[in-house]
Design a protein around this motif. Sequence first.
Motif, mmCIF file in Angstrom:
data_model
loop_
_atom_site.group_PDB
_atom_site.id
_atom_site.type_symbol
_atom_site.label_atom_id
_atom_site.label_comp_id
_atom_site.label_asym_id
_atom_site.label_seq_id
_atom_site.Cartn_x
_atom_site.Cartn_y
_atom_site.Cartn_z
ATOM 1 N N VAL A 33 1.012 -1.006 -0.298
ATOM 2 C CA VAL A 33 0.090 -0.437 -0.503
ATOM 3 C C VAL A 33 1.066 0.721 0.235
ATOM 4 C CG1 VAL A 33 -1.874 -0.864 1.845
ATOM 5 C CG2 VAL A 33 -0.116 0.015 2.395
ATOM 6 N N GLU A 34 0.268 2.524 -0.213
ATOM 7 C CA GLU A 34 0.811 3.573 -0.588
ATOM 8 C C GLU A 34 0.861 4.698 0.682
ATOM 9 O OE1 GLU A 34 1.475 6.963 -3.503
ATOM 10 O OE2 GLU A 34 -0.079 7.615 -2.223
ATOM 11 N N VAL A 35 2.262 4.797 1.941
ATOM 12 C CA VAL A 35 1.537 5.151 3.020
ATOM 13 C C VAL A 35 1.730 6.980 3.167
ATOM 14 C CG1 VAL A 35 2.682 5.299 5.422
ATOM 15 C CG2 VAL A 35 1.923 2.945 4.842
ATOM 16 N N GLY A 36 0.294 7.617 3.963
ATOM 17 C CA GLY A 36 1.589 8.889 4.141
ATOM 18 C C GLY A 36 1.752 9.433 5.390
ATOM 19 N N PHE A 37 2.734 10.381 5.576
ATOM 20 C CA PHE A 37 2.774 11.173 6.632
ATOM 21 C C PHE A 37 1.728 11.508 7.944
ATOM 22 C CE2 PHE A 37 4.181 14.507 9.665
ATOM 23 C CZ PHE A 37 4.830 14.207 10.714
ATOM 24 N N GLY A 38 1.746 11.471 9.312
ATOM 25 C CA GLY A 38 0.616 11.920 9.424
ATOM 26 C C GLY A 38 0.647 13.153 10.381
ATOM 27 N N ASP A 39 2.004 12.330 11.930
ATOM 28 C CA ASP A 39 2.368 12.933 12.696
ATOM 29 C C ASP A 39 3.437 12.609 13.420
ATOM 30 O OD1 ASP A 39 1.147 15.554 13.373
ATOM 31 O OD2 ASP A 39 -1.147 14.645 13.416
ATOM 32 N N LYS A 40 4.533 12.927 13.652
ATOM 33 C CA LYS A 40 5.063 12.575 14.622
ATOM 34 C C LYS A 40 4.551 13.250 16.044
ATOM 35 C CE LYS A 40 10.379 13.148 15.128
ATOM 36 N NZ LYS A 40 11.585 13.440 14.486
ATOM 37 N N PHE A 41 5.438 11.951 16.845
ATOM 38 C CA PHE A 41 5.301 12.297 18.121
ATOM 39 C C PHE A 41 6.778 13.256 18.500
ATOM 40 C CE2 PHE A 41 3.644 7.887 18.863
ATOM 41 C CZ PHE A 41 2.043 8.385 18.691
ATOM 42 N N ALA A 42 5.937 14.097 20.091
ATOM 43 C CA ALA A 42 7.050 14.926 20.058
ATOM 44 C C ALA A 42 8.210 13.949 20.382
ATOM 45 C CB ALA A 42 6.675 16.462 21.214
ATOM 46 N N GLU A 43 7.508 13.499 22.025
ATOM 47 C CA GLU A 43 8.628 12.676 21.770
ATOM 48 C C GLU A 43 8.321 10.480 21.628
ATOM 49 O OE1 GLU A 43 10.700 12.148 25.958
ATOM 50 O OE2 GLU A 43 9.078 13.905 26.562
ATOM 51 N N LEU A 44 9.371 10.088 21.440
ATOM 52 C CA LEU A 44 9.013 8.621 21.155
ATOM 53 C C LEU A 44 8.176 7.934 21.887
ATOM 54 C CD1 LEU A 44 10.650 6.242 18.138
ATOM 55 C CD2 LEU A 44 11.171 5.047 20.541
ATOM 56 N N VAL A 45 7.075 6.905 21.529
ATOM 57 C CA VAL A 45 6.429 5.690 22.860
ATOM 58 C C VAL A 45 7.310 4.751 22.317
ATOM 59 C CG1 VAL A 45 4.441 4.941 23.304
ATOM 60 C CG2 VAL A 45 4.487 7.362 22.866
ATOM 61 N N SER A 46 8.181 5.133 23.465
ATOM 62 C CA SER A 46 8.552 3.416 23.760
ATOM 63 C C SER A 46 8.053 1.947 23.923
ATOM 64 C CB SER A 46 10.537 3.448 24.697
ATOM 65 O OG SER A 46 9.753 3.013 25.406
ATOM 66 N N LEU A 47 8.668 1.046 22.997
ATOM 67 C CA LEU A 47 8.035 -0.294 23.754
ATOM 68 C C LEU A 47 7.975 -0.594 25.342
ATOM 69 C CD1 LEU A 47 7.727 -3.051 22.497
ATOM 70 C CD2 LEU A 47 10.181 -3.699 23.202
ATOM 71 N N GLN A 48 9.636 -0.185 25.700
ATOM 72 C CA GLN A 48 9.199 0.018 27.262
ATOM 73 C C GLN A 48 7.761 0.355 27.678
ATOM 74 O OE1 GLN A 48 11.539 -2.234 28.974
ATOM 75 N NE2 GLN A 48 8.948 -1.806 30.862
ATOM 76 N N ASP A 49 7.837 1.966 27.622
ATOM 77 C CA ASP A 49 6.611 2.991 27.529
ATOM 78 C C ASP A 49 5.199 1.852 27.334
ATOM 79 O OD1 ASP A 49 8.293 5.051 28.119
ATOM 80 O OD2 ASP A 49 7.571 6.025 26.538
ATOM 81 N N LEU A 50 5.122 1.569 26.408
ATOM 82 C CA LEU A 50 4.415 0.663 25.346
ATOM 83 C C LEU A 50 4.036 -0.368 26.844
ATOM 84 C CD1 LEU A 50 4.854 0.252 21.670
ATOM 85 C CD2 LEU A 50 2.945 1.665 22.868
#
Length: 152
Positions: free
Chosen positions: A98-115
């Motif tokens: 598929v083609e993917v378009g840009f949405g938003d960049k998070f101000a800070e990465l939500v890390s795997l650990q955060d998840l």
Amino acid sequence: MKYWLMKSEPDVFSIDQLKKDKTTWWEGVRNYQARNFMMKDMKVGDAVLFYHSNAEPPGVAGLAVISKEAEPDKTQFDKRSEYYDAKATREKPIWFCVEVGFGDKFAELVSLQDLRDNKALKEMLVLQKGSRLSVQPVDKKHFEIVKKMGGL
DNA sequence: GCCAACGTTGGC
DNA sequence: GCCAACGTTGGC
């Protein structure tokens, strides 16, 4: 509308690159499950968590959106591509993207650990042991939580 | 159709 | 760079 998580190694293709390019064909997926999600289930407007894998640290870097539905992945026909597949022909392509378009960049990465630290997300596919799928569905409620964690 | 061998993914 | 987990391949 559906919700997805798509993995990319930032050394290969990062959210910053997507922001710059605006859109990209999600080429190079060579896993049938991931292909089937792109080929059969993704619709224009579906929302995507853009996940940085093999990164330090790994995690969700931002949002993207499906901008075009599946077409044959051109790299399968290209002998010079690392994604070349000798079994694929233009009449009978094997791989789709598929083609993917840009949405938003998070101000800070939500890390795997955060998840992992968020109990409300413990059912998320990406957090399950041994989960390697590079294109995977996400529950709306999980999507919304991660989006909030990213400050959006 | 089983399953061992092999290759890949991706966190650590 | 290691290696656990998983997917794919191919001999039988």
